[in-house]
Design a protein around this motif. Sequence first.
Motif, short mmCIF file in Angstrom:
data_model
loop_
_atom_site.label_atom_id
_atom_site.label_comp_id
_atom_site.label_asym_id
_atom_site.label_seq_id
_atom_site.Cartn_x
_atom_site.Cartn_y
_atom_site.Cartn_z
N TYR A 13 -8.66 0.29 2.16
CA TYR A 13 -8.25 0.84 0.86
C TYR A 13 -9.13 0.28 -0.26
N ASN A 67 -7.01 5.54 7.74
CA ASN A 67 -6.88 4.29 6.97
C ASN A 67 -6.06 3.22 7.67
N VAL A 96 0.84 -1.20 0.00
CA VAL A 96 0.00 0.00 0.00
C VAL A 96 0.87 1.25 0.00
#
Length: 613
Positions: free
Chosen positions: A183, A256, A37
């Motif tokens: 995500y 997140n 990520v």
Amino acid sequence: MADIIQVLPDSVANQIAAGEVIQRPASVVKELMENAVDAEADEIKVVLKDAGKTFIQIIDNGLGMTDTDARLAFERHSTSKIKQADDLFAIKTMGFRGEALASIAAIAHIDLKTRAEHEEIGTLLRIEGSRVIEQEPTQCPKGSNFVVKNLFFNVPARRKFLKKDTTELNNAIREFIRVAMAYPHISFTFIHNDNILYKLNKANFGQRIVGLFGKNIKENLIPVKTETRIVNIQGYIGHPEKAKKKSGEQFFFVNNRFMKNPYLYKAVMDAYEKLIPHGAIPSFFLRFEIDPDNIDVNIHPTKTEIKFEDQQAIWQILNAAIRESLGKYNAVPSLDFDQKGNIGIPTPRQNQKVKPPEIEIDPTFNPFKDFDGGSHSGASNQVSNQEKANLANWESLYEGFEHENEQQTIKFASKATDDDNDEIEPEQDENSFFQFKGKFILTPVRSGLMIIHQKRAHVRILYELYIQNSAEKKRTIQRKLYPEDISLNFEDYNTINEIKDDFQKAGFEIETPGNNIIRLTGVPGDIKVPNGQELFESFLEEYYQNKGITEHIDEQIAISLARASSISQGRKMEYAEMRELVDKLFACSAPNYTPEGEKIISLMQTEALEKLF
């Protein structure tokens, strides 16, 4: 005196550090997915074999690394995200301490293929137990391809304490879900032993939740959104009536990053107070956006705990936001006191008689009629001599029953005389049994008033039936005319698949065609079972809650099935149903208590009743 303090070798220090960060295969999945990520990948693939014990592969199409960066990435505390101490308080990425790759390399074999976008040739790097075995140029796509093999090969004690494959796989999936949910703009694939378990396309947050937990959850979601100068909160919460007894659908994300926070969890539970049964847990999927300067994510090795600068204010904001959403979407009943004029209550016209509401009932309806199983064969109607005596003369079993506060175990007579039976047999009319609050059955006996907990009584009846079905090779199964497909999340599907054989011994026929679908093709012929989806969801809640209550898997399944398929609290019962339930209860080998030891029967002596007056 000789010096005794010494500096540990790097290999030993790395293994100790690895123990804090890498505890199981799921830890590797988490760390490498987070690295992908951070590398700005929009496609991430996770491949496992043997629940990750022998093989873990994470493939991404992110920025990739040069040959120098690839080598340095495995050194302890090597990072591209921290330049000075102040940077720790402005973290916006998932990984930052430079511990993950060094920790994994210390206790596994690693193959890495990586290529930066501006490079024509990539790099192949092989590491075993922190030692670089090989580094050479190679052809590979942009991004990184990590292969981790033989986890804990040089720490056998830690490998020995890994759980069975099902447990370790569920742990890995849990970490996968946490990253994939945070995500939704990234596509994710999860493959285990060549089977695709998840294939998630780019989506919004709501679509990602449905993709992870199945389409049935869509009807359960209530949106939440609030914006303040301290924190912005958005996401979804579950309807109160859909709250379950097991956890697994509770998620907090801060910028997140998945977070565990018991204090904020209490804010959610407080908003649901008096809306859900005791012990039930509502679903929630909530995302917090907050200034990184106001949080500290560096207080735990796995970075799942976060310290807030003003946690009390966030508690109040979260609690208020959830209460607002529950009210807005009619999950909480509300009265509009601002409405003017007539509020819509009908009034009769002059001289018009008010007609009371009529309720249609079927006096012949009896949900327990299948217990007799007149058309069924098998051993379900065979009872011992003592059980026959219990069934015929159950009231005589309570002669001389001691006072409630003495808490003595009820003792059963092996037989009762006809004279006793004639003397205490209740009249066969609707005055013999009464239902109270939809929860208790009251019936007079010679020594006083007997009170029976109707749901617990039904649990005992069904438990003994399921145990008998499991013990008997020949059992009656009623095949469904139209097989019912039940959609589950992977963890629940995996659980059912694991206990499938024992589950079927209880009298159910199921198939597992894949894609997290359970197909119900047959049910026990002796009972009436509820809707298949509701049955499996309730069963799984009870099964997780009762795990470990007994060493025997068939007993645990029987307990969970009995609780899941028993009559609900508050259901009105007719006289014939109550009589049938009581007769069946006293045909059981142990009618006093549920399998878990909860009391079913209580007796109030006549003397105690008289003292009340």
